[in-house]
Write a protein that holds these residues in place. Structure first.
Motif, PDB file in Angstrom:
ATOM      1  N   GLN A 125     -18.607   8.553  43.225  1.00 28.06           N
ATOM      2  CA  GLN A 125     -19.351   8.035  42.076  1.00 28.06           C
ATOM      3  C   GLN A 125     -20.684   7.423  42.498  1.00 28.06           C
ATOM      4  O   GLN A 125     -21.699   7.585  41.820  1.00 28.06           O
ATOM      5  N   THR A 150     -10.493  14.245  31.864  1.00 27.51           N
ATOM      6  CA  THR A 150     -11.123  13.107  31.181  1.00 27.51           C
ATOM      7  C   THR A 150     -12.152  12.439  32.090  1.00 27.51           C
ATOM      8  O   THR A 150     -13.281  12.146  31.681  1.00 27.51           O
ATOM      9  N   THR A 151     -11.747  12.216  33.350  1.00 30.94           N
ATOM     10  CA  THR A 151     -12.672  11.615  34.313  1.00 30.94           C
ATOM     11  C   THR A 151     -13.847  12.546  34.587  1.00 30.94           C
ATOM     12  O   THR A 151     -15.007  12.111  34.654  1.00 30.94           O
ATOM     13  N   ARG A 154     -16.324  12.462  31.712  1.00 40.53           N
ATOM     14  CA  ARG A 154     -17.127  11.232  31.700  1.00 40.53           C
ATOM     15  C   ARG A 154     -18.255  11.321  32.723  1.00 40.53           C
ATOM     16  O   ARG A 154     -19.407  10.973  32.429  1.00 40.53           O
ATOM     17  N   GLN A 157     -20.898  13.933  31.557  1.00 44.33           N
ATOM     18  CA  GLN A 157     -21.876  13.478  30.570  1.00 44.33           C
ATOM     19  C   GLN A 157     -23.099  12.891  31.262  1.00 44.33           C
ATOM     20  O   GLN A 157     -24.233  13.078  30.818  1.00 44.33           O
ATOM     21  N   ASP A 158     -22.865  12.182  32.355  1.00 45.33           N
ATOM     22  CA  ASP A 158     -23.969  11.619  33.126  1.00 45.33           C
ATOM     23  C   ASP A 158     -24.845  12.732  33.682  1.00 45.33           C
ATOM     24  O   ASP A 158     -26.078  12.633  33.696  1.00 45.33           O
ATOM     25  N   TYR A 183     -13.393  21.990  28.718  1.00 50.82           N
ATOM     26  CA  TYR A 183     -14.307  21.148  29.491  1.00 50.82           C
ATOM     27  C   TYR A 183     -15.542  21.940  29.900  1.00 50.82           C
ATOM     28  O   TYR A 183     -16.683  21.473  29.766  1.00 50.82           O
TER      29      TYR A 183
END
Length: 332
Positions: A125, A150-151, A154, A157-158, A183
């Motif tokens: 990250q 899900t992770t 997220r 999106q960044d 996805y």
């Protein structure tokens, strides 16, 4: 010229005095003086001023007291040592601020070992947060689980918001995962691409062509963070080679060619069997579960007329099944 001759014939320092020099200097100390002619075999004693002319008679030489000689030689060394000590103190003071920073920050060695899933995810990250242009990712296995997706979404999106480019490699089996396909559809744009390949070795993620993450253990609880330019460049070449032979995720795959009732997937399994891989390892390499892998092995055995696992390996080797021209290549 005399000095040059002495240096050439006696190329040693005082700490490694020659045998003649040691003997004559000891004699001079014992006797108080020696004749100049005696010193001809050890001109180094004059070079080092261990023998000096006798003020009363120039034909004789007197020894310099060893304590005086030692003191004369040690003094410049002690001064040099003191100078180095002072330099060491100055260097320590100069680096103190940086040592303090390094103690509270992530290491930046060429290879960092990351232990534990939490630490691995944190490092990835951080690398993504610092990423400015490109992400390359290899994700072997079948479809992603819901928590994983899900992770991933997220973090994805960044990627989209910052306009980063991203290329992701899955295995063909991911094409049958509704969650993975959803996805990929949400993520796909001009800068994000997904492709699939039949076989991938292991996970790989590269940020900005400068830092890469690879697993260090099969359980994926230990990873390596690589920052060595040579290693990262090599992994980029591996990724690009796999990418060129992979098929875009939303492009229909070429029909699985069947030769004598043996599919392309079964030929790949045959090759891995010949390499000595066990069922679990083959399934992991091809991104399928073990039951599906064993079903393919059973079909392969039936097609070749094999009655046992040992005989199957022999028949694969004899069949020519693994010849380069027996199986069509992946579409690019």
């Amino acid at each position: 010229m005399e000095h040059t001759d002495i240096t050439r014939t006696h190329p040693h320092g005082m700490e490694a005095m020659c045998e003649d020099g040691r003997r004559l200097y000891a004699d001079a100390l014992s006797r108080g003086r020696i004749q100049r002619s005696e010193a001809e075999t050890a001109p180094c004693l004059l070079e080092f001023a261990l023998l000096q002319p006798d003020p009363d008679d120039s034909a004789w030489l007197r020894p310099l007291p060893p304590a005086t000689a030692l003191s004369q030689r040690l003094l410049p060394l002690e001064r040099e040592i003191q100078r180095h000590r002072e330099q060491a103190v100055q260097l320590t003071h100069a680096f103190e601020p940086f040592l303090s920073i390094a103690a509270h920050s992530r290491p930046t060695h060429a290879i960092n070992v990351l232990e534990g899933v939490d630490r691995i995810n944190e490092a990835i990250q951080v690398a993504q947060a610092n990423c400015r242009s490109e992400i390359l990712s290899v994700q072997p296995g079948g479809g992603r689980s819901e928590p994983t997706l899900t992770t991933a979404f997220r973090l994805g999106q960044d990627v989209l918001e910052r306009g980063l480019s991203m290329r992701v490699l899955y295995q063909h089996t991911a094409r049958h995962s509704p969650g993975t396909l959803t996805y990929a559809r949400l993520m796909s744009d001009a800068h994000v691409e997904f492709r699939t390949a039949r076989e991938l070795v292991d996970r790989l993620t590269i940020f900005d062509r400068s830092v890469a993450f690879i697993p260090a253990q099969d359980d994926r609880k230990v990873a390596l963070e690589l920052r060595h330019p040579g290693l990262v460049d090599y992994l980029i070449k591996v990724f690009d080679q796999q990418w060129r032979s992979a098929v875009p995720l939303f492009q229909e795959r070429p029909d699985e060619a069947s030769v004598d009732g043996i599919t392309e997937v079964q030929r790949t399994i045959a090759r891995l069997l010949i390499e000595g891989q066990v069922d679990e390892a083959i399934a992991r390499r091809l991104g399928m579960n073990v039951r599906t892998c064993r079903a393919h092995i059973a079909k392969l055995a039936a097609a070749l007329g094999s009655g046992s696992r040992a005989q199957l390996g022999y028949l694969i080797a004899r069949s020519g099944l693994l010849d380069d021209d027996a199986a069509p290549p992946d579409a690019g």
